[in-house]
Each structure stands twice: as structure tokens, then as C-alpha cells.
Design a protein around this motif. Sequence first.
Motif, PDB file in Angstrom:
ATOM      1  N   ARG A  65      -1.420  -5.396   7.133  1.00 57.09           N
ATOM      2  CA  ARG A  65      -0.594  -5.156   8.408  1.00 57.09           C
ATOM      3  C   ARG A  65       0.712  -5.855   8.560  1.00 57.09           C
ATOM      4  NH1 ARG A  65      -3.417  -6.157  13.536  1.00 57.09           N
ATOM      5  NH2 ARG A  65      -2.281  -7.959  13.265  1.00 57.09           N
ATOM      6  N   ASN A  66       0.625  -6.970   8.206  1.00 58.44           N
ATOM      7  CA  ASN A  66       1.739  -7.801   8.119  1.00 58.44           C
ATOM      8  C   ASN A  66       2.621  -7.702   6.824  1.00 58.44           C
ATOM      9  OD1 ASN A  66       0.911  -9.385  10.452  1.00 58.44           O
ATOM     10  ND2 ASN A  66      -0.017 -10.952   9.253  1.00 58.44           N
ATOM     11  N   GLU A  67       2.234  -7.396   5.744  1.00 53.75           N
ATOM     12  CA  GLU A  67       2.939  -6.700   4.599  1.00 53.75           C
ATOM     13  C   GLU A  67       3.794  -5.562   4.984  1.00 53.75           C
ATOM     14  OE1 GLU A  67       2.272  -5.663  -0.033  1.00 53.75           O
ATOM     15  OE2 GLU A  67       0.771  -6.909   0.950  1.00 53.75           O
ATOM     16  N   ALA A  68       2.997  -4.391   5.502  1.00 50.06           N
ATOM     17  CA  ALA A  68       3.632  -3.328   6.005  1.00 50.06           C
ATOM     18  C   ALA A  68       4.785  -3.487   6.790  1.00 50.06           C
ATOM     19  CB  ALA A  68       2.715  -2.453   6.334  1.00 50.06           C
ATOM     20  N   ALA A  69       4.627  -4.431   7.688  1.00 52.57           N
ATOM     21  CA  ALA A  69       5.468  -4.759   8.715  1.00 52.57           C
ATOM     22  C   ALA A  69       6.730  -5.176   8.091  1.00 52.57           C
ATOM     23  CB  ALA A  69       5.013  -5.572   9.898  1.00 52.57           C
ATOM     24  N   ASN A  70       6.856  -6.190   7.331  1.00 54.52           N
ATOM     25  CA  ASN A  70       7.612  -7.019   6.683  1.00 54.52           C
ATOM     26  C   ASN A  70       8.372  -6.029   5.796  1.00 54.52           C
ATOM     27  OD1 ASN A  70       7.041  -9.401   7.845  1.00 54.52           O
ATOM     28  ND2 ASN A  70       5.786 -10.100   6.189  1.00 54.52           N
ATOM     29  N   ARG A  71       7.825  -5.299   4.934  1.00 52.14           N
ATOM     30  CA  ARG A  71       8.469  -4.183   4.004  1.00 52.14           C
ATOM     31  C   ARG A  71       9.206  -2.997   4.725  1.00 52.14           C
ATOM     32  NH1 ARG A  71       4.352  -2.445  -0.840  1.00 52.14           N
ATOM     33  NH2 ARG A  71       3.988  -4.513  -1.564  1.00 52.14           N
ATOM     34  N   THR A  72       8.399  -2.509   6.185  1.00 51.07           N
ATOM     35  CA  THR A  72       9.239  -1.634   6.581  1.00 51.07           C
ATOM     36  C   THR A  72      10.405  -2.359   7.404  1.00 51.07           C
ATOM     37  OG1 THR A  72       6.977  -0.763   7.072  1.00 51.07           O
ATOM     38  CG2 THR A  72       8.734   0.219   8.656  1.00 51.07           C
TER      39      THR A  72
END
Length: 162
Positions: A65-72
Motif C-alpha cells: 500500500r505504501n509502495e502504491a501510494a509513493n508510485r502514484t
Amino acid sequence: MQRPIALWIIGPVGCGKSTRMFDLQGEFHVVNQDAELERLLSVYGLSWDTREHNPEQASRFTELRNEAANRTWSLVPDLRLRGEPIAFETTGDNPKLLALEIDLNRSAGYDNFGVGLCCSLADCLKQNSHRPRVLSEAVVAATWKAFHQQLAAGDYQALFGA
């Protein structure tokens, strides 16, 4: 010259934000970290139903979830530089971060508009249980409570105007 628009769809888990965002595709660049999270969950073979996660999987879910947030969110500065219309989907449960992003939009020449989606907790829980990516009832209830507390306190109105 028309100023670019940043549209914020804010509400608790299960209130219908993703449904509304789907309707905006093509007119706005949609900033929705859920799509990236779901892609990562599939890549790593992790169930979309978080109620099925053991402690190790729950930890991995948080990492993804944190990775997805950072990428987005890493894509947003370039969108602002190009002046593209942007639609954001958020639970709005972090008012300081929301205020920061709104200020960054304003600094880039954007007009910000906020739309809050209200529904009963029972409706949010029902919708959450019928979607592919299911979160725990505790998470849904927490986002619902935080959204309504901030709404009642006038936090969103202070950020966007009446």
C-alpha cells in the motif's frame, strides 16, 4: 486563459469514490492509488480480501500500500507542471497532507474543488463487502468516523471554501 482544475473526491472506504472516478476518466488524469495497489497485490499473489491475511501478509499488504501510494503520488508533480486537469480520490483522513497537496496545486495555478461523498456506515460496510478488494470492518468504520468528524469540524470547508 482558463486555470487548470484539481477535483478532490473525498469520503470513507465504500462510499463510491472509485465509481465516481471511473466516470471522470478521459476528462481528468485520475490519481487513484487503489489501482496500483491492486496491481501489486496481483503481481505478488496476495489476496485482495484483507480479512484473509495472516500477520505476515498483513505486513506485506501495508508495504505494498505504501509502495502504491509513493508510485502514484510521484506522478503528480509532472501533471502539475503540464497543467493537466487532475482528479484525486482520497479518504481525506490526513488533513495536513491534504492541505499540503491543495497548496501545491494552488501554487501551480490550479483551482481546487472538493466533493465529499456521504453515506451511512451501514452502506459503506455493505459496499466494501461486495467489492473485490475488501478491507476489514474496523478500517471502514475508522475512515467513516474520521471523515464525518472532519466534515462536522469544518476541516474540508476550510480547505476548499464553503
